[in-house]
Design an enzyme around this catalytic site. Sequence first.
Site, PDB file in Angstrom:
ATOM      1  CB  SER A 104      -0.915  -0.094   1.244  1.00 47.44           C
ATOM      2  OG  SER A 104      -0.198   0.213   2.456  1.00 47.44           O
ATOM      3  CE  LYS A 160      -3.148   1.970   5.122  1.00 41.88           C
ATOM      4  NZ  LYS A 160      -2.770   1.300   3.832  1.00 41.88           N
TER       5      LYS A 160
END
Length: 801
Positions: A655, A698
């Site tokens: 990611s 996040k």
Amino acid sequence: MAPDPLPAEALYRRTDLAGLDFRSTADLDDVETLVGQDRALDAVRFAARMRSRGYNLFVMGAKGSGKHAAVRNYLNERAAALPSPDDWVYVNDFDDAHRPRCLRLPPGGGPAFARRLEGLVKDLRDTVPGLFEAEDYRLKREAIEKRFAERSEARFKEVAEEATKRDLALVRTQQGLVVAPVEDGKPMPPEKFQALPAERRSVLQAAIEEVQGHLRAALHTAPILERERQAAVRALDREEAGALVDLELAEARDGLELPAETAAWLDRLRDDLIDNVSAFVRPAEGDENSGGPAISGPPEARFRRWAVNVLVSNGAARGAPVITEDHPTLGRLIGRIEHRAQMGAMLTDFTLIRPGALHVANGGYLLLDAQKLLTNAHAWDALKRALYAERVVIEGPAESAATALMVSIQPCPIPLAVKVVLFGDQRVQAALSAMDPDFTDLFKVAADFDDVMDRDAAHDLLYARLVATIQRRSALRPFDRGAVERVIEHCSRLVSDARKLTARVGVIADVMREADYVGRDRRHRVIRAEDVEDALEAQRYRSDRVERRMREQILRETVRIASDGEAVGQVNGLAVLQAGQLAFGRPTRISARVRVGRGRVIDIEREVELGGPLHSKGMLILQGYLAGTFAPDVPVALQASVVFEQSYGGVDGDSASSTELYALLSALSQLPIRQGIAVTGSVDQMGMVQAIGGVNEKVEGFFEICNARGLSGGQGVMIPRANVEHLMLKPEVIEACRRGAFRIWPIDSVDDGIEVLTGVAAGERGPDGLFPEGSVNRLVEDRLLGFAEARRKYLGDGDEA
């Protein structure tokens, strides 16, 4: 052209149940089965109804998905309509005590049969002694004794008469009866016998030997007569006891419907009771030979041979059994044989046979945990043998190691007709399928319980009814409409998908219990949305110590994370950490340095063995993008290093691959990157940004840092556009985005992202094959061409890399 930030409405999907006619969960009906699990429940129904061998069921699903309760509820409902299976009992095999017999009895008939035989033995213990103490029996016994005594006496009388005819007599000495010559009616002294003429001595000696032969024959007849006497006594005992035993047995069998095999065993029981009737007689004190027991052992042990061991009993109105075995060891699965210590040895008999789960579930359903079954030695193999053979054989794992001091038995196997349900996960199923071909042959049906379900108008009412069902079954206060809406929204947040809801009933129930706790403290009769919200906040507060400590390190600049300004070759990446049940986002500074080299991008995390395989894969994809996008006709002369700064643990996942690429592009182009923007997303070799996991955590992780330092309006997060539908952010993040103090950009490609980060257009190749002057891509390509030229000049045309 850089994409626009997302509007606040796109950051959270609210639930509106105003179209449903209810004020609280008290107005809603219960759901009859699990919501959104139609496929799995169809598999359960199919396996439960399929009668062919091998159609056992393997149930998969996440913990808390409600699969155990759903399967058990359905099986209970189905089992109640099925006939009750037969009872099974173990009894003594009178011909071979080491191989007990199993008898099938009608449902519920086992305990009644055992009680009847227990009463039979008790009655015989009470009545038999009186029978043998009666005057009639005594006279018959005395007649037998007298008859055999007379026969014995007559035999010796014949010998005595024969001796008298030859001037001899039978003399009793310490050595027993002997034949001796007589004189004047008295035994002749030896010296006088020796003084007789030789001829007379010879005649007497021949007569003595002849009479002694008759005496020996008479003595040899004595044991035969004793055996005949004993046989006559036993015949008398059988004759006297037979009528009594028949009477007691007829009373014991009265009203019982017994299968033919059981009736035949009762006939054998009759013979054994009559043969061993002396076991019921109390011997007179000090008289060891007056009708003592024929069976040795303690008093109660003498009568155990006629007991009945009820292994399994099923009530006639119960239906089929549904049994859950939480600890499937070998003994608890197939049964065991216990032992008792006696005189230094371990003894056993059929009364010490104990049932296993397969016996108890026979004729119904057995539910087992696959992981526990596999971790118990020999249990899996024993289950397979039982299912293949369709019978249960009680055996121990170390029978071959039994010592001489341990007596064992071999019970006859019991026919098996059971449907086994194994609970596990995909990992266990895959391992069993790969390692044991018998698994797929025995467990042909899989019920895969999903952990998510669709979030749409069609499921709103069903989900609200599910909340109502949990509320009532957990004895919670009713939830009003707003509370139900908040629960649904949180269930969407749990799966990080605004278009899905969690199907894990246990997780939903936990949230509702904690909301009920908050509402009870506030004395709310009906749970409200703010109760649910505060319960979720309290839940996070109880477990966020690690998150707060890491945030504190960033705010104190122990860990350097910039949230303002610009920097070349440095980008804020985002990672998700797990601390117990809490997942939270943590910003990470990623930096890149470049120079002339051999076309290698050094991943420092991989070099020091902190990078996992997925992270390494992302780095290789990144290199593929660079090689295919910039100066494709010129050998790459780049040497770059990329690192997660102040990272001291393992790094895995791809990611951050787009983040690392942005850092490299900045280092190559020398364009500064806005440090107030954090980045997440993986990248493919074509430069397209792909979806990642944990997007909500996040975004919120970086927002917390920026918010603590003060929002400047230039801060935000770039996420893959594919992750927009996964956003279910906290209210404070949404409010900041609504005010323009924080932004979230959806990114499709690396070009979109680099434009947001640098404020400079990425640029596309024109008809001349070049990127526009001043664009990011032009600056990167020019730098790479410069590296190639410098390398050529340094090494010379003939040198190789």
